[in-house]
Design an enzyme around this catalytic site. Structure first.
Site, PDB file in Angstrom:
ATOM      1  N   ILE A  10      41.910  -1.615 -62.009  1.00 13.23           N
ATOM      2  CA  ILE A  10      41.529  -0.318 -62.564  1.00 13.23           C
ATOM      3  C   ILE A  10      41.774   0.803 -61.572  1.00 13.23           C
ATOM      4  CG2 ILE A  10      39.801  -1.274 -64.135  1.00 13.23           C
ATOM      5  CD1 ILE A  10      37.667  -0.532 -62.050  1.00 13.23           C
ATOM      6  N   GLY A  56      22.724  -2.205 -33.810  1.00 11.12           N
ATOM      7  CA  GLY A  56      21.463  -2.902 -33.584  1.00 11.12           C
ATOM      8  C   GLY A  56      20.448  -2.612 -34.665  1.00 11.12           C
ATOM      9  N   ASN A  57      20.622  -1.465 -35.371  1.00  9.26           N
ATOM     10  CA  ASN A  57      19.767  -1.143 -36.515  1.00  9.26           C
ATOM     11  C   ASN A  57      20.175  -1.933 -37.754  1.00  9.26           C
ATOM     12  OD1 ASN A  57      19.243   2.009 -35.257  1.00  9.26           O
ATOM     13  ND2 ASN A  57      17.570   0.994 -36.337  1.00  9.26           N
ATOM     14  N   SER A  58      21.372  -2.488 -37.761  1.00 13.98           N
ATOM     15  CA  SER A  58      21.879  -3.193 -38.940  1.00 13.98           C
ATOM     16  C   SER A  58      20.907  -4.271 -39.390  1.00 13.98           C
ATOM     17  CB  SER A  58      23.234  -3.827 -38.633  1.00 13.98           C
ATOM     18  OG  SER A  58      24.225  -2.855 -38.448  1.00 13.98           O
ATOM     19  N   HIS A  93      26.802  -9.265 -41.826  1.00 16.58           N
ATOM     20  CA  HIS A  93      27.630  -9.117 -40.622  1.00 16.58           C
ATOM     21  C   HIS A  93      26.829  -9.323 -39.338  1.00 16.58           C
ATOM     22  CE1 HIS A  93      26.256  -4.791 -40.635  1.00 16.58           C
ATOM     23  NE2 HIS A  93      26.287  -4.995 -39.329  1.00 16.58           N
ATOM     24  N   GLY A 109      39.112  -9.722 -65.009  1.00 14.72           N
ATOM     25  CA  GLY A 109      40.546  -9.847 -64.739  1.00 14.72           C
ATOM     26  C   GLY A 109      41.362  -8.607 -65.010  1.00 14.72           C
ATOM     27  N   VAL A 110      40.865  -7.444 -64.574  1.00 12.27           N
ATOM     28  CA  VAL A 110      41.644  -6.214 -64.730  1.00 12.27           C
ATOM     29  C   VAL A 110      41.755  -5.508 -63.391  1.00 12.27           C
ATOM     30  CG1 VAL A 110      40.989  -5.850 -67.133  1.00 12.27           C
ATOM     31  CG2 VAL A 110      39.588  -4.850 -65.319  1.00 12.27           C
ATOM     32  N   ASP A 138      27.099  -7.578 -48.124  1.00 13.92           N
ATOM     33  CA  ASP A 138      26.623  -7.533 -46.737  1.00 13.92           C
ATOM     34  C   ASP A 138      25.134  -7.858 -46.654  1.00 13.92           C
ATOM     35  OD1 ASP A 138      26.968  -7.338 -44.010  1.00 13.92           O
ATOM     36  OD2 ASP A 138      26.617  -5.179 -43.934  1.00 13.92           O
TER      37      ASP A 138
END
Length: 493
Positions: free
Chosen positions: A293, A232-234, A133, A290-291, A163
């Site tokens: 849950i 900004g820490n991301s 991001h 393909g389930v 991410d």
């Protein structure tokens, strides 16, 4: 020895002992004048010196078109309107009239700041890890090292589901980080973060690990800490006391937008798996069966004889999917995959996702009071999709504003968008404000239901919002890529 001598010796011993005790009592009084030394608290100075040079500041830019203004302050479009309605262009005082131009020169593009984040050096030859991001949608990425050198970076690949992103700069001999073993990380252990909160480069914060394997509804189990993390820490590193990176700082829990004591980091083992694929192929492939849950509650586990609440309960199977071909049924509980236990339902998509497509795996299921093993071939998960804005003007849907209720502006889906996402109805989020932002919704999400009301088109959305109780939070079922989730929105007053 004479009695007098013994008596004298005892007196001397008593005096010596008394003097010793007095001097012993005096010592703490003298020591109290010195600063008290507190043992057990860590010193992060060596860690900062060791890891600090490996942390980078990341700035992103986007190109925007600027208006062409004449000396009278009017842009070209305004002048064109005056020319059409009044027959002459607006005169510019002190400048000669110009003949009308046959063509229009495109407005120039200008790079403007888009955001600030952090990252860290993976390899000495310039590969850098950060959050997806941080760089997503950027036209230009600038990386600044601690020695103030600045480089333009190339985006090697991004993975929105985890991410994680990898960018590359043209440099050699860089100080790469050491990657730690997340399995050795313990709750209560001291950790440190370095990043650029609010653009303040190389800021250091510290705290402890609050929890591990924290399920926040995303694709990965997060490391929860009380380390101060802010915008900004991301993308910056989470570092243990051995100077090893154990996570990527990614999210915070906040009602204000700032740090409130809870931060989440992507475990480094998961991030490395993603980064290796990004560096090799520029994209990440994941497995799927393909389930659909849901969690196994204590009540369900007791009622079916499972014993304890574990596994993933299947409530829907996609026709023709690997699960369908393997003989799975709705109501089955998957408790293991290739011998690895499924403690909670969110473990299943992570373990399946980390399995290479085409792999033949074994599922251990619980069905009608007994366990059973089934063989299944893992398929590849389709690339993440969102409902794209239509390029055709005649297909452009009309937005319906409902900001006053849920903080959402939505629009009908075109037939092409429905076909792309393989859904029959729903409305696309065009823009959003609070309280929808607080609930975690994003632009491009497709709303399928509000409360228990199915949403097929915008008019259904308006009707549902009109009927809801504005004093109560409402559940919203929405689609993001291949995942369908719930969000709880508290309407604004």
């Amino acid at each position: 020895m004479k009695k007098t001598d013994v008596k004298t010796s005892r007196i001397l011993v008593s005096v010596v002992l008394s003097l010793g005790l007095l001097s012993g009592l005096a010592m703490p009084l003298q020591a109290s004048a010195q600063p008290a030394v507190v043992k057990g608290l860590p010193d992060f100075t060596e860690l900062v010196e060791q890891v600090g040079p490996s942390v980078v500041n990341i700035r992103t830019l986007e190109k925007v078109r600027t208006q062409n203004f004449s000396s009278n302050g009017m842009d070209e479009e305004t002048q064109e309107l005056f020319r059409r309605f009044f027959g002459v262009p607006i005169p510019n005082p002190g400048t000669p009239r110009q003949a009308p131009r046959q063509g229009r020169t495109p407005a120039p593009e200008e790079s403007q700041p888009r955001g600030v984040g952090s990252g860290f050096i993976l390899t000495a030859d310039g590969f850098i890890m950060t959050n997806a991001h941080v760089v997503d949608g950027a036209d230009e990425v600038l990386v600044t090292l601690t020695d103030k050198r600045e480089f333009k970076a190339k985006i090697i690949g991004t993975d929105k589901r985890s991410d994680v992103a990898v960018v590359k700069i043209q440099a050699t001999g860089l100080p790469a980080v050491k990657v730690g073993d997340v399995s050795r990380l313990k709750v209560g252990e001291w950790v440190m973060a370095i990043g650029s909160p609010f653009g303040l480069d190389n800021s250091v914060t510290a705290g402890i690990v609050s929890a591990k394997q924290r399920d926040t509804g995303d694709y990965l189990p997060f490391i929860q800490t009380d380390v101060a993390i802010n915008p900004g820490n991301s993308g910056g590193p989470l570092i243990n006391m051995r100077g090893e990176v154990v996570g990527i700082n990614s999210q915070i829990y906040s009602r204000s937008g700032g740090f409130m004591g809870i931060s989440f980091s992507i475990p480094m083992d998961e991030a490395m798996r993603v980064s290796e694929q990004l560096r090799a192929n520029g994209r990440v492939t994941r497995g799927r069966i393909g389930v659909q849950i849901e969690p196994v509650t204590k009540e369900i586990a007791e009622s079916i004889g499972l014993g304890k609440a574990q596994g993933a309960l299947i409530n829907r199977i996609e026709a023709g999917a690997p699960a369908d071909k393997a003989g799975l049924e709705a109501g089955d509980v998957i408790i293991k995959i290739d011998g690895k236990p499924i403690e909670k339902s969110s473990d299943l998509p992570r373990l399946v996702g980390n399995t290479k497509p085409g792999t033949k795996s074994t599922l251990t299921i619980f069905r009608r009071g007994a366990t059973k093993e089934l063989s299944i071939v893992i398929a590849e998960m389709e690339p993440e999709k969102v409902a794209k804005r239509s390029a055709e003007p005649e297909e452009k849907p009309k937005a319906t504003n409902s900001v006053q209720g849920l903080g959402l502006v939505v629009a009908d889906l075109t037939e092409a968008q429905k076909s792309e996402l393989k859904i029959k109805g729903g409305v696309r989020v065009e823009s959003l404000q609070e309280p929808a932002l607080k609930a975690g919704l994003r632009e491009g999400d497709v709303i399928l239901a509000i409360g228990n009301i199915e949403i097929a088109q915008a008019k259904d959305f308006v009707a549902a919002v009109a009927k809801m109780d504005k004093s109560k939070a409402v559940s919203v079922l929405f689609r993001r890529g291949d995942l369908t989730r719930f969000a709880l929105i508290k309407p604004s007053s």
